[in-house]
Design an enzyme around this catalytic site. Structure first.
Site, PDB file in Angstrom:
ATOM      1  N   LYS A 269       1.009  -1.196  -0.031  1.00 24.14           N
ATOM      2  CA  LYS A 269      -0.036   0.010   0.128  1.00 24.14           C
ATOM      3  C   LYS A 269       0.814   1.230  -0.136  1.00 24.14           C
ATOM      4  O   LYS A 269       0.364   2.314  -0.337  1.00 24.14           O
ATOM      5  CB  LYS A 269      -1.043  -0.031   1.178  1.00 24.14           C
ATOM      6  CG  LYS A 269      -1.998  -1.209   0.889  1.00 24.14           C
ATOM      7  CD  LYS A 269      -3.124  -0.815   2.120  1.00 24.14           C
ATOM      8  CE  LYS A 269      -4.561  -1.675   1.640  1.00 24.14           C
ATOM      9  NZ  LYS A 269      -4.027  -3.073   1.863  1.00 24.14           N
TER      10      LYS A 269
HETATM   11  C1  LIG Z   1      -4.784  -4.263   1.218  1.00 25.23           C
HETATM   12  C2  LIG Z   1      -3.998  -5.383   1.176  1.00 25.23           C
HETATM   13  C3  LIG Z   1      -4.283  -6.639   0.192  1.00 25.23           C
HETATM   14  C4  LIG Z   1      -5.564  -6.368  -0.693  1.00 25.23           C
HETATM   15  O1  LIG Z   1      -5.358  -5.573  -1.628  1.00 25.23           O
HETATM   16  P1  LIG Z   1      -6.706  -4.922  -2.401  1.00 25.23           P
HETATM   17  O2  LIG Z   1      -6.352  -4.248  -3.552  1.00 25.23           O
HETATM   18  O3  LIG Z   1      -7.619  -4.573  -1.438  1.00 25.23           O
HETATM   19  O4  LIG Z   1      -7.412  -6.058  -3.129  1.00 25.23           O
HETATM   20  C5  LIG Z   1      -3.443  -7.836   0.113  1.00 25.23           C
HETATM   21  N1  LIG Z   1      -2.376  -7.748   1.056  1.00 25.23           N
HETATM   22  C6  LIG Z   1      -2.134  -6.865   2.014  1.00 25.23           C
HETATM   23  C7  LIG Z   1      -0.961  -7.194   2.839  1.00 25.23           C
HETATM   24  C8  LIG Z   1      -2.995  -5.779   1.973  1.00 25.23           C
HETATM   25  O5  LIG Z   1      -2.353  -4.806   3.033  1.00 25.23           O
END
Ligand SMILES: *Cc1c(COP(=O)(O)O)cnc(C)c1O
Length: 432
Positions: free
Chosen positions: A107
């Site tokens: 993220k």
């Molecule tokens: C947010 C997140 C996801 C999922 O991603 P999306 O775009 O919401 O599908 C997967 N793994 C981790 C560690 C995350 O923080």
């Protein structure tokens, strides 16, 4: 480039307004009106391009002149300033390690791009923006780090008291400055409800320009497509010719939507695998053509505990709502916590690669889709295993090295405000 709302009840707008608003006034999600094709020469040359060069070329498609090239170049260079390596785990199964950024979660990419873009758009604008974000753990740290010290923007992060890990809590409560953390004496759902109510409260929105930085913001999606191209470019010509499959562990489905957008620009992706934990509404839809949202269930891959993924709307829009069309590009699958722990142990024993619980789901999705096929696959490792220390150490019965950035943050002092789940208290806090 114009951006439209998926609810189509408001006029199209610029990238600037789409990014600063986050959510359209009709509560739809913004999408680019068209997704252009990149030239064949770009794809032929991918293996020679750096992540930053790719980011620049791809972002130009979506920015379409709204930011001068030299400024856009500087912006993406700053955003993509850490490595995202492709690592071979075994045979035709590779992983893209997305956890080398400041908070060791994928993220970081989206949060950094969003914050820089907002910062840029606010330079010639007298608006001040308040980002409101509810987090179950991972988003909060990435948003805090991404927006720290960005001028004209302040951030309020809500998290459920006692329900995030120690590391995650430190990552979102130790910045100070323009970042404030609020502990809600309730659950993640309570945090989300408070944020939603604030967005709908005219007494607040008349006084404060609220915006969001979760994956409802189109600025989160654009950069998440960069590394699909990059990963593809890291594969040999022979491997590319076999057909390339991406497996994405999914929660709110922002990550995989970015992959669909990359495919639309011409990136030759053979198939995308949407891998989930037991919150399997989208895999169910892909199998049956029927979508049923339901309350989320708790799992050990908690960043993916989402009951009604917001980006599902965007996915459907890309395929004009056709189940047949979307099923050609994506396949779904889901796994229990038990299967997740089992594969973490297996892969560790066989290869010494440490999967985190989210990446483990991506791994299984890829393994099961490829079977004995000769195609080549890449699954996404979305968080460093040390971010889910308890689960990983207990499952593998071993100690995990904690990277220095996580150690550093553990030594800092937490600053937060504790509030009840009562909306009136939160409103008074925001308007104070
Ligand atoms: C947010 C997140 C996801 C999922 O991603 P999306 O775009 O919401 O599908 C997967 N793994 C981790 C560690 C995350 O923080």
């Amino acid at each position: 480039m114009k951006y439209y709302s998926t609810n189509r009840e408001v006029d199209e707008t610029s990238l600037k307004e789409a990014v600063l608003k986050g959510l359209a006034d009709d509560k739809g999600l913004y999408m680019p009106e068209t997704i252009g094709k990149l030239p064949q020469s770009f794809f032929d040359n991918l293996g020679n391009l750096s992540l930053q060069e790719i980011a620049f070329e791809v972002s130009k498609l979506y920015v379409d002149g709204e930011i001068p090239d030299n400024e856009l170049k500087a912006l993406v260079d700053d955003v993509m300033s850490f490595e995202i390596p492709v690592v071979n785990v075994e045979k035709n199964l590779n992983t893209l390690e997305l956890f080398h950024g400041p908070t060791l979660a994928f993220k970081d990419v989206g949060a950094r791009f969003t914050s820089r873009l907002m910062g840029y758009f606010l330079k010639d604008d007298d608006r001040e923006i308040r980002i409101l974000v509810a987090t179950s753990g991972d988003t909060g740290g990435a948003v805090a780090s991404g927006f720290f010290n960005v001028p004209n923007i302040s951030v309020t992060i809500l998290y459920p008291k006692g329900k995030v890990s120690d590391i995650q809590e430190k990552q979102l409560t130790t910045f100070g400055g323009n970042i404030e953390a609020v502990e809600i004496e309730g659950t993640f759902d309570d945090c989300q409800r408070l944020v939603k109510e604030a967005f709908l409260d005219k007494e607040i929105t008349d006084k404060i320009n609220l915006s969001s930085s979760n994956s409802i913001n189109i600025a989160r999606l654009i950069p998440q497509s960069f590394y699909y191209y990059y990963a593809y470019g890291q594969l040999s010509k022979e491997d590319r010719a076999k057909g390339v499959v991406f497996s994405i562990c999914s929660g709110n489905f922002g990550h995989i939507t970015a992959g669909l957008m990359a495919k639309r620009t011409g990136l030759p992706i053979d198939k995308l695998v949407a891998a989930t934990n037991i919150n399997d509404m989208v895999p169910q839809y892909l199998e049956t053509g029927v979508y049923n949202a339901r309350p989320s269930s708790e799992t050990i891959s908690n960043a993916m505990d989402v009951g009604d993924p917001s980006n599902f709307k965007r996915m459907m829009d890309l395929y004009d709502g056709s189940h047949e069309a979307i099923s050609k590009d994506i396949t779904g699958c889901s796994y229990t916590d038990e299967q997740t722990r089992e594969v973490m142990r297996e892969v560790y024993a066989r290869t010494s690669y440490v999967l985190d619980p989210h990446g483990a789901i991506g791994y299984m999705g890829l393994r099961d889709y490829l079977g004995d096929d000769d195609k080549v696959g890449i699954f996404f490792e979305t968080a460093h295993p040390a971010k889910f220390l308890d689960v990983v150490e207990e499952t593998l019965d071993t100690k995990i090295d904690i990277p220095q950035p996580l150690k550093d943050v553990m030594d800092k002092e937490k600053v937060s405000t504790v509030l009840s789940t009562n909306y009136a208290d939160f409103k008074a806090f925001l308007l104070r």
